[in-house]
Design an enzyme around this catalytic site. Structure first.
Site, PDB file in Angstrom:
ATOM      1  N   LYS A  13       0.660   4.922   0.152  1.00 40.50           N
ATOM      2  CA  LYS A  13      -0.675   5.538   0.197  1.00 40.50           C
ATOM      3  C   LYS A  13      -0.919   6.343   1.467  1.00 40.50           C
ATOM      4  O   LYS A  13      -1.958   6.229   2.120  1.00 40.50           O
ATOM      5  CB  LYS A  13      -1.762   4.476   0.020  1.00 40.50           C
ATOM      6  CG  LYS A  13      -1.618   3.629  -1.224  1.00 40.50           C
ATOM      7  CD  LYS A  13      -1.333   4.464  -2.478  1.00 40.50           C
ATOM      8  CE  LYS A  13      -2.476   5.391  -2.848  1.00 40.50           C
ATOM      9  NZ  LYS A  13      -2.121   6.284  -3.992  1.00 40.50           N
ATOM     10  N   ALA A  16       0.022   9.824   1.235  1.00 42.17           N
ATOM     11  CA  ALA A  16       0.379  11.125   0.652  1.00 42.17           C
ATOM     12  C   ALA A  16       1.891  11.282   0.555  1.00 42.17           C
ATOM     13  O   ALA A  16       2.411  12.395   0.536  1.00 42.17           O
ATOM     14  CB  ALA A  16      -0.232  12.289   1.435  1.00 42.17           C
ATOM     15  N   SER A  59       3.060  13.151  -2.648  1.00 45.27           N
ATOM     16  CA  SER A  59       2.787  14.583  -2.522  1.00 45.27           C
ATOM     17  C   SER A  59       3.857  15.272  -1.686  1.00 45.27           C
ATOM     18  O   SER A  59       4.362  16.340  -2.042  1.00 45.27           O
ATOM     19  CB  SER A  59       1.416  14.812  -1.874  1.00 45.27           C
ATOM     20  OG  SER A  59       0.388  14.264  -2.668  1.00 45.27           O
ATOM     21  N   HIS A 115      14.451   8.681   0.262  1.00 46.47           N
ATOM     22  CA  HIS A 115      13.053   8.261   0.455  1.00 46.47           C
ATOM     23  C   HIS A 115      12.807   6.957  -0.287  1.00 46.47           C
ATOM     24  O   HIS A 115      13.411   6.684  -1.332  1.00 46.47           O
ATOM     25  CB  HIS A 115      12.088   9.352  -0.038  1.00 46.47           C
ATOM     26  CG  HIS A 115      12.098   9.540  -1.539  1.00 46.47           C
ATOM     27  ND1 HIS A 115      11.177   8.948  -2.375  1.00 46.47           N
ATOM     28  CD2 HIS A 115      12.934  10.249  -2.342  1.00 46.47           C
ATOM     29  CE1 HIS A 115      11.438   9.294  -3.639  1.00 46.47           C
ATOM     30  NE2 HIS A 115      12.496  10.082  -3.645  1.00 46.47           N
ATOM     31  N   HIS A 159      10.102   3.011  -0.018  1.00 44.22           N
ATOM     32  CA  HIS A 159       9.232   2.110   0.752  1.00 44.22           C
ATOM     33  C   HIS A 159      10.081   1.054   1.450  1.00 44.22           C
ATOM     34  O   HIS A 159      10.108  -0.120   1.055  1.00 44.22           O
ATOM     35  CB  HIS A 159       8.190   1.467  -0.162  1.00 44.22           C
ATOM     36  CG  HIS A 159       7.253   2.447  -0.798  1.00 44.22           C
ATOM     37  ND1 HIS A 159       6.620   3.449  -0.086  1.00 44.22           N
ATOM     38  CD2 HIS A 159       6.847   2.594  -2.091  1.00 44.22           C
ATOM     39  CE1 HIS A 159       5.847   4.155  -0.903  1.00 44.22           C
ATOM     40  NE2 HIS A 159       5.968   3.653  -2.126  1.00 44.22           N
ATOM     41  N   ARG A 184      -1.315   7.227   8.186  1.00 44.65           N
ATOM     42  CA  ARG A 184      -2.694   7.552   7.801  1.00 44.65           C
ATOM     43  C   ARG A 184      -3.665   6.630   8.523  1.00 44.65           C
ATOM     44  O   ARG A 184      -3.286   5.524   8.959  1.00 44.65           O
ATOM     45  CB  ARG A 184      -2.830   7.377   6.275  1.00 44.65           C
ATOM     46  CG  ARG A 184      -4.146   7.826   5.677  1.00 44.65           C
ATOM     47  CD  ARG A 184      -4.075   7.674   4.174  1.00 44.65           C
ATOM     48  NE  ARG A 184      -5.264   8.205   3.501  1.00 44.65           N
ATOM     49  CZ  ARG A 184      -5.428   8.234   2.191  1.00 44.65           C
ATOM     50  NH1 ARG A 184      -4.479   7.736   1.393  1.00 44.65           N
ATOM     51  NH2 ARG A 184      -6.530   8.738   1.663  1.00 44.65           N
ATOM     52  N   SER A 234      -7.581   3.400  -0.227  1.00 43.89           N
ATOM     53  CA  SER A 234      -6.829   4.107  -1.256  1.00 43.89           C
ATOM     54  C   SER A 234      -5.926   3.155  -2.032  1.00 43.89           C
ATOM     55  O   SER A 234      -5.830   3.229  -3.257  1.00 43.89           O
ATOM     56  CB  SER A 234      -6.000   5.224  -0.603  1.00 43.89           C
ATOM     57  OG  SER A 234      -5.278   5.942  -1.570  1.00 43.89           O
ATOM     58  N   TYR A 287       3.764  24.159  -0.466  1.00 43.79           N
ATOM     59  CA  TYR A 287       2.641  23.235  -0.246  1.00 43.79           C
ATOM     60  C   TYR A 287       1.306  23.932  -0.494  1.00 43.79           C
ATOM     61  O   TYR A 287       0.382  23.351  -1.071  1.00 43.79           O
ATOM     62  CB  TYR A 287       2.681  22.689   1.178  1.00 43.79           C
ATOM     63  CG  TYR A 287       1.538  21.739   1.489  1.00 43.79           C
ATOM     64  CD1 TYR A 287       1.615  20.403   1.138  1.00 43.79           C
ATOM     65  CD2 TYR A 287       0.380  22.195   2.108  1.00 43.79           C
ATOM     66  CE1 TYR A 287       0.571  19.531   1.398  1.00 43.79           C
ATOM     67  CE2 TYR A 287      -0.671  21.337   2.374  1.00 43.79           C
ATOM     68  CZ  TYR A 287      -0.571  20.000   2.018  1.00 43.79           C
ATOM     69  OH  TYR A 287      -1.616  19.155   2.267  1.00 43.79           O
ATOM     70  N   THR A 334      -5.664   9.148  -6.110  1.00 39.04           N
ATOM     71  CA  THR A 334      -6.119   7.851  -6.615  1.00 39.04           C
ATOM     72  C   THR A 334      -7.412   8.021  -7.389  1.00 39.04           C
ATOM     73  O   THR A 334      -8.344   8.707  -6.955  1.00 39.04           O
ATOM     74  CB  THR A 334      -6.330   6.872  -5.452  1.00 39.04           C
ATOM     75  OG1 THR A 334      -5.092   6.747  -4.727  1.00 39.04           O
ATOM     76  CG2 THR A 334      -6.752   5.512  -5.962  1.00 39.04           C
ATOM     77  N   LYS A 371     -11.817   6.274  -6.758  1.00 34.70           N
ATOM     78  CA  LYS A 371     -11.928   5.819  -5.362  1.00 34.70           C
ATOM     79  C   LYS A 371     -13.320   6.126  -4.815  1.00 34.70           C
ATOM     80  O   LYS A 371     -13.772   7.264  -4.874  1.00 34.70           O
ATOM     81  CB  LYS A 371     -10.850   6.485  -4.504  1.00 34.70           C
ATOM     82  CG  LYS A 371     -10.826   5.969  -3.067  1.00 34.70           C
ATOM     83  CD  LYS A 371      -9.613   6.467  -2.310  1.00 34.70           C
ATOM     84  CE  LYS A 371      -9.648   7.954  -2.082  1.00 34.70           C
ATOM     85  NZ  LYS A 371      -8.517   8.424  -1.253  1.00 34.70           N
TER      86      LYS A 371
END
Length: 361
Positions: free
Chosen positions: A89, A91, A94, A146, A148, A170, A178, A285, A296, A299
């Site tokens: 969370k 981005a 994205s 990439h 987590h 963030r 989020s 972008y 999300t 929210k």
């Protein structure tokens, strides 16, 4: 000669002998000078030949070195590996979509690190496997990994060339809010996927007011351990050691860490620093659809009361300290890389050159 001695007077004979001796001396002297001149000429020719040989060797060596350097440069670029150990969370989807959109055009591979149950800590055997894959899987290079996964120090495994780490973080409360709604309502990336907390209609404010576990301050503890890594202390909530280790890794192990709130600047600087991967990323972008796709659903921004309650916790203070530290570092890097003119950012040109190069040719 005997006849001459009989016919010539003694004085004339003496003069003739002297003249002959002088002539012989002169001839010998001239011959000696010619020999010396020939020796000088031969030495000069030899020196000239040596210089020509040395020059040819030097030119060949320079050509070989330039060719080798050019070849090595190409090999080095094709040997690059980037690891984006994305924090949930922030981005991250994205940004990752940009890498997927550019991989075909820029000729590199994108690989998702899918860990069981999204566990960010690998077992020691998986750490070894992962390091081996990243460093030796030549068919996949250059590569953009990439997932987590928390930071992994490659030097512990005897690796000579480490991958390039990048990341985005963030504001900790915004990230938690989020994530809270994401578990309940999902997002517009995969709207049909059933989420773990689907059906729970409680708002974030109601959760904070009721002291719920999904909005507890302990849930803020995520960005610090992701940067701290695979040490047990990293995952002890509220650990001061973990905070300091996360700061150390951010400065020393990551090439660039951006912030969600200034993602476009992060993309622009990556394109400038790593064009092998990110050439065309800024335009994509700004104009692409995928880069803004994941949002999300349902929210609702938290109230001031909810924010104030979370900010009273020591955990928020530590996570916020880390966020502010990362933001300051990012803004420092950006200040030396870009300028703003008429509301638009542009990259600074090269600001160094070489001089006083010795030895002179």
């Amino acid at each position: 000669m005997g006849l001459l001695r009989v016919m010539m007077p003694p004085k004339l004979q003496l003069l003739a002998l002297l003249a002959f001796a002088v002539a012989m001396f002169f001839l010998e002297n001239q011959i000696q000078k010619l020999e010396e001149s020939r020796g000088k000429l031969e030495r000069a020719i030899a020196r000239h030949e040596v210089r020509e040989i040395e020059q040819r060797h030097t030119q060949d060596n320079l050509r070989e070195r330039d060719s080798s350097a050019s070849s090595q440069s190409a090999v080095d670029e094709d040997d690059l590996v980037i690891i984006y150990n994305r924090v949930p969370k922030t981005a991250s989807t994205s940004f990752t979509n940009i890498a997927y959109d550019l991989c075909g055009k820029n000729h590199y591979h994108v690989l998702h690190i899918n860990t069981t149950k999204n566990n960010p800590v690998m077992s020691i055997q998986d750490q070894v496997r992962f390091v081996k894959n990243v460093t030796e899987w030549r068919e996949m290079k250059p590569a953009f990994y990439h997932g987590h996964v928390s930071f992994l120090d490659f030097t512990k495994f005897g690796v000579k060339r480490k991958p390039i780490y990048i990341n985005v973080i963030r504001d900790p409360i915004e990230r938690l809010v989020s994530y809270y709604y994401f578990l309940r309502f999902g997002d517009d990336y995969r709207p049909g996927l059933r989420r773990r907390k689907q059906g729970d209609k409680k708002t974030f404010d109601e959760c904070v007011s009721a002291g719920g576990s999904d909005c507890a301050p302990e849930k803020l503890w995520l960005q610090i351990p992701f940067f701290c890594g695979h040490y047990s202390e990293c995952w002890n909530v509220g650990s001061q050691w973990a905070l300091e280790q996360a700061k150390y890794n951010l400065v020393n192990e990551y090439m660039l860490v951006g912030v969600t709130e200034e993602l476009e600047d992060f993309v622009m600087m990556l394109e400038a620093a790593l064009p092998r991967f990110f050439r065309g990323a800024t335009d994509l972008y700004k104009t692409g659809k995928k880069s803004h796709l994941r949002k999300t659903s349902e929210k609702k921004p938290p109230t001031r009361e909810s924010i104030a309650k979370l900010q009273q916790s020591a955990i928020w203070k530590m996570e916020n300290e880390f966020y502010e530290f990362a933001l300051e570092q990012f803004q420092f890097v950006r200040a030396h890389a870009v300028r703003e003119k008429d509301g638009e950012l542009y990259l600074l040109a090269q600001n160094f050159f070489y001089e006083k190069i010795y030895p002179k040719n």
